[in-house]
Design a protein around this motif. Structure first.
Motif, PDB file in Angstrom:
ATOM      1  N   PHE A 186       0.904  -1.067   0.017  1.00 37.18           N
ATOM      2  CA  PHE A 186       0.111  -0.197  -0.168  1.00 37.18           C
ATOM      3  C   PHE A 186       0.995   1.134   0.094  1.00 37.18           C
ATOM      4  N   ASP A 187       1.913   1.009   0.747  1.00 37.87           N
ATOM      5  CA  ASP A 187       2.874   2.297   0.693  1.00 37.87           C
ATOM      6  C   ASP A 187       3.332   2.623  -0.634  1.00 37.87           C
ATOM      7  N   ALA A 188       3.825   1.596  -1.450  1.00 38.64           N
ATOM      8  CA  ALA A 188       4.272   2.022  -2.780  1.00 38.64           C
ATOM      9  C   ALA A 188       3.138   2.546  -3.735  1.00 38.64           C
ATOM     10  N   ILE A 189       1.893   2.304  -3.318  1.00 44.56           N
ATOM     11  CA  ILE A 189       0.777   2.891  -4.216  1.00 44.56           C
ATOM     12  C   ILE A 189       0.590   4.222  -3.720  1.00 44.56           C
ATOM     13  N   ILE A 190       0.486   4.423  -2.516  1.00 44.41           N
ATOM     14  CA  ILE A 190       0.414   5.822  -2.016  1.00 44.41           C
ATOM     15  C   ILE A 190       1.671   6.753  -2.800  1.00 44.41           C
ATOM     16  N   THR A 191       2.718   6.152  -2.748  1.00 44.59           N
ATOM     17  CA  THR A 191       3.927   6.962  -3.491  1.00 44.59           C
ATOM     18  C   THR A 191       3.478   7.192  -4.904  1.00 44.59           C
ATOM     19  N   GLU A 192       2.935   6.138  -5.643  1.00 44.34           N
ATOM     20  CA  GLU A 192       2.477   6.277  -6.943  1.00 44.34           C
ATOM     21  C   GLU A 192       1.538   7.369  -7.148  1.00 44.34           C
ATOM     22  N   MET A 193       0.590   7.281  -6.259  1.00 43.92           N
ATOM     23  CA  MET A 193      -0.616   8.229  -6.493  1.00 43.92           C
ATOM     24  C   MET A 193      -0.216   9.604  -6.246  1.00 43.92           C
ATOM     25  N   LYS A 194       0.720   9.574  -5.319  1.00 46.71           N
ATOM     26  CA  LYS A 194       1.140  11.141  -5.097  1.00 46.71           C
ATOM     27  C   LYS A 194       2.055  11.503  -6.488  1.00 46.71           C
ATOM     28  N   ALA A 195       2.586  10.723  -7.058  1.00 46.32           N
ATOM     29  CA  ALA A 195       3.452  11.132  -8.172  1.00 46.32           C
ATOM     30  C   ALA A 195       2.544  11.195  -9.431  1.00 46.32           C
ATOM     31  N   ASP A 196       1.488  10.612  -9.532  1.00 46.55           N
ATOM     32  CA  ASP A 196       0.822  10.720 -10.886  1.00 46.55           C
ATOM     33  C   ASP A 196      -0.416  11.747 -10.490  1.00 46.55           C
ATOM     34  N   GLY A 197      -0.297  12.415  -9.509  1.00 42.83           N
ATOM     35  CA  GLY A 197      -1.431  13.370  -9.309  1.00 42.83           C
ATOM     36  C   GLY A 197      -2.689  12.939  -8.765  1.00 42.83           C
ATOM     37  N   SER A 198      -3.045  11.824  -8.868  1.00 41.94           N
ATOM     38  CA  SER A 198      -4.542  11.119  -8.506  1.00 41.94           C
ATOM     39  C   SER A 198      -4.594  11.337  -7.059  1.00 41.94           C
ATOM     40  N   LEU A 199      -3.809  11.340  -6.043  1.00 45.34           N
ATOM     41  CA  LEU A 199      -4.211  11.679  -4.787  1.00 45.34           C
ATOM     42  C   LEU A 199      -4.496  12.855  -4.641  1.00 45.34           C
ATOM     43  N   ASN A 200      -3.959  14.034  -5.124  1.00 44.01           N
ATOM     44  CA  ASN A 200      -4.288  15.217  -5.123  1.00 44.01           C
ATOM     45  C   ASN A 200      -5.660  15.874  -5.802  1.00 44.01           C
ATOM     46  N   THR A 201      -5.976  15.007  -6.636  1.00 40.03           N
ATOM     47  CA  THR A 201      -7.484  15.179  -7.179  1.00 40.03           C
ATOM     48  C   THR A 201      -8.274  14.662  -6.308  1.00 40.03           C
ATOM     49  N   MET A 202      -8.165  13.644  -5.626  1.00 43.87           N
ATOM     50  CA  MET A 202      -9.137  13.247  -4.548  1.00 43.87           C
ATOM     51  C   MET A 202      -9.059  14.185  -3.542  1.00 43.87           C
ATOM     52  N   LEU A 203      -8.065  14.734  -2.970  1.00 44.39           N
ATOM     53  CA  LEU A 203      -7.864  15.529  -1.883  1.00 44.39           C
ATOM     54  C   LEU A 203      -8.873  16.962  -2.331  1.00 44.39           C
ATOM     55  N   LYS A 204      -8.574  17.428  -3.472  1.00 43.51           N
ATOM     56  CA  LYS A 204      -9.539  18.481  -3.962  1.00 43.51           C
ATOM     57  C   LYS A 204     -10.741  18.463  -3.925  1.00 43.51           C
ATOM     58  N   LYS A 205     -11.037  17.122  -4.434  1.00 39.31           N
ATOM     59  CA  LYS A 205     -12.561  16.692  -4.467  1.00 39.31           C
ATOM     60  C   LYS A 205     -13.272  16.697  -3.233  1.00 39.31           C
ATOM     61  N   TRP A 206     -12.862  15.984  -2.249  1.00 40.01           N
ATOM     62  CA  TRP A 206     -13.419  16.011  -0.908  1.00 40.01           C
ATOM     63  C   TRP A 206     -13.243  17.190   0.206  1.00 40.01           C
ATOM     64  N   PHE A 207     -11.914  17.812  -0.266  1.00 39.70           N
ATOM     65  CA  PHE A 207     -11.878  19.111   0.727  1.00 39.70           C
ATOM     66  C   PHE A 207     -11.684  20.150   0.239  1.00 39.70           C
ATOM     67  N   GLY A 208     -11.832  20.409  -1.127  1.00 34.69           N
ATOM     68  CA  GLY A 208     -11.890  21.748  -1.811  1.00 34.69           C
ATOM     69  C   GLY A 208     -10.723  22.017  -2.482  1.00 34.69           C
ATOM     70  N   GLU A 209     -10.591  23.035  -3.461  1.00 34.90           N
ATOM     71  CA  GLU A 209      -9.482  23.240  -4.050  1.00 34.90           C
ATOM     72  C   GLU A 209      -8.693  24.078  -3.411  1.00 34.90           C
ATOM     73  N   ASP A 210      -8.528  24.527  -2.027  1.00 35.32           N
ATOM     74  CA  ASP A 210      -7.757  25.141  -1.513  1.00 35.32           C
ATOM     75  C   ASP A 210      -7.141  24.465  -0.247  1.00 35.32           C
ATOM     76  N   THR A 211      -7.383  23.144  -0.350  1.00 33.04           N
ATOM     77  CA  THR A 211      -6.818  22.073   0.712  1.00 33.04           C
ATOM     78  C   THR A 211      -5.351  22.000   0.358  1.00 33.04           C
ATOM     79  N   THR A 212      -4.580  21.674   1.315  1.00 29.92           N
ATOM     80  CA  THR A 212      -3.049  21.216   1.285  1.00 29.92           C
ATOM     81  C   THR A 212      -3.068  19.934   0.542  1.00 29.92           C
ATOM     82  N   THR A 213      -2.252  19.875  -0.607  1.00 29.63           N
ATOM     83  CA  THR A 213      -1.726  18.803  -1.284  1.00 29.63           C
ATOM     84  C   THR A 213      -0.467  18.475  -1.370  1.00 29.63           C
ATOM     85  N   TYR A 214      -0.223  17.387  -2.090  1.00 27.55           N
ATOM     86  CA  TYR A 214       1.345  16.929  -2.384  1.00 27.55           C
ATOM     87  C   TYR A 214       2.012  17.693  -3.519  1.00 27.55           C
TER      88      TYR A 214
END
Length: 242
Positions: A214-242
């Protein structure tokens, strides 16, 4: 973020498990801390962590099964084998890390905040509500304020609304929609309080292989931007991202 304070290590599993492709992974969550996790109108676990957890399992070629558990027993029930992971707005802390293991954080460290029903509340000397066994409760207890603890986050807000507490201390991102939807009844007061090391997935210390996957996939999602997309979806455009 929210952080359970554990007094003892309870039970421990002696050996780790190997998780094969397609195997079902039981994901433990509270289901009471929107937008991180909550129960929707269909009675299902929903929220940022549900979407992220399902994606982690998909990329790991595993099947997610979500298990709801009360916050105050969420770590003991992980350790005793009632589920395999915790995704429940759980802050990474040194104290918890002595009992279970963590992935890297999937939500960056952010501040907790005070909310009250009136301006000018003295959060350092007044009565402050917090959810039981959280890092916020620990902070209030050490701050000089009078701590009143409640089993659920909803009860902490109710304590402010009904005058049982002067303010509540909780995760900023949990409080934002409550303040915005209160039509001025609730407001932020005092200074932000930096607590915790971000939110991570909790696992048994014996499940290092699963943690690494799971840790490797979280690293992958940070790198490909998909985690930031989820963060903005649920917490708004101004949320802290990676």
């Amino acid at each position: 973020m929210k952080s359970l304070i554990m007094g003892t290590a309870a039970l421990a599993l002696a050996a780790g498990m190997a998780f094969a492709q397609g195997q079902t992974i039981r994901m433990g969550t509270e289901g009471a801390y929107p937008p991180y996790n909550f129960i929707n109108d269909a009675g299902e676990v929903d929220g940022f962590e549900r979407e992220l957890g399902d994606e982690l399992c998909k990329r790991a070629e595993l099947t997610c099964e979500w298990v709801k558990n009360d916050w105050d027993s969420i770590i003991p029930n992980l350790v005793s084998g009632n589920y395999d992971t915790i995704m429940a707005g759980m802050s990474i802390t040194d104290e918890r890390d002595q009992v279970i293991d963590f992935t890297q954080n999937y939500f960056p460290p952010t501040a907790s905040a005070y909310v009250a029903a009136s301006d000018g509340v003295d959060v350092l000397n007044g009565v402050v509500a917090a959810q039981t066994a959280t890092i916020q409760a620990g902070h209030v207890a050490e701050s000089g304020a009078t701590l009143v603890e409640f089993a659920t986050p909803e009860e902490t807000i109710a304590a402010v609304r009904n005058g049982e507490a002067d303010a509540v201390l909780a995760d900023y991102d949990f409080l934002v929609p409550l303040v915005e939807e209160s039509s001025g009844e609730l407001m932020f007061v005092g200074e932000p309080v930096p607590l915790g090391g971000g939110i991570g997935m909790g696992l048994r210390e014996s499940d290092g292989e699963l943690r690494d996957r799971f840790d490797a996939i979280i690293t992958e999602m940070k790198a490909d931007g998909s985690l930031n997309t989820m963060l903005k979806k649920w917490f708004g455009e101004d949320t802290t991202t990676y």
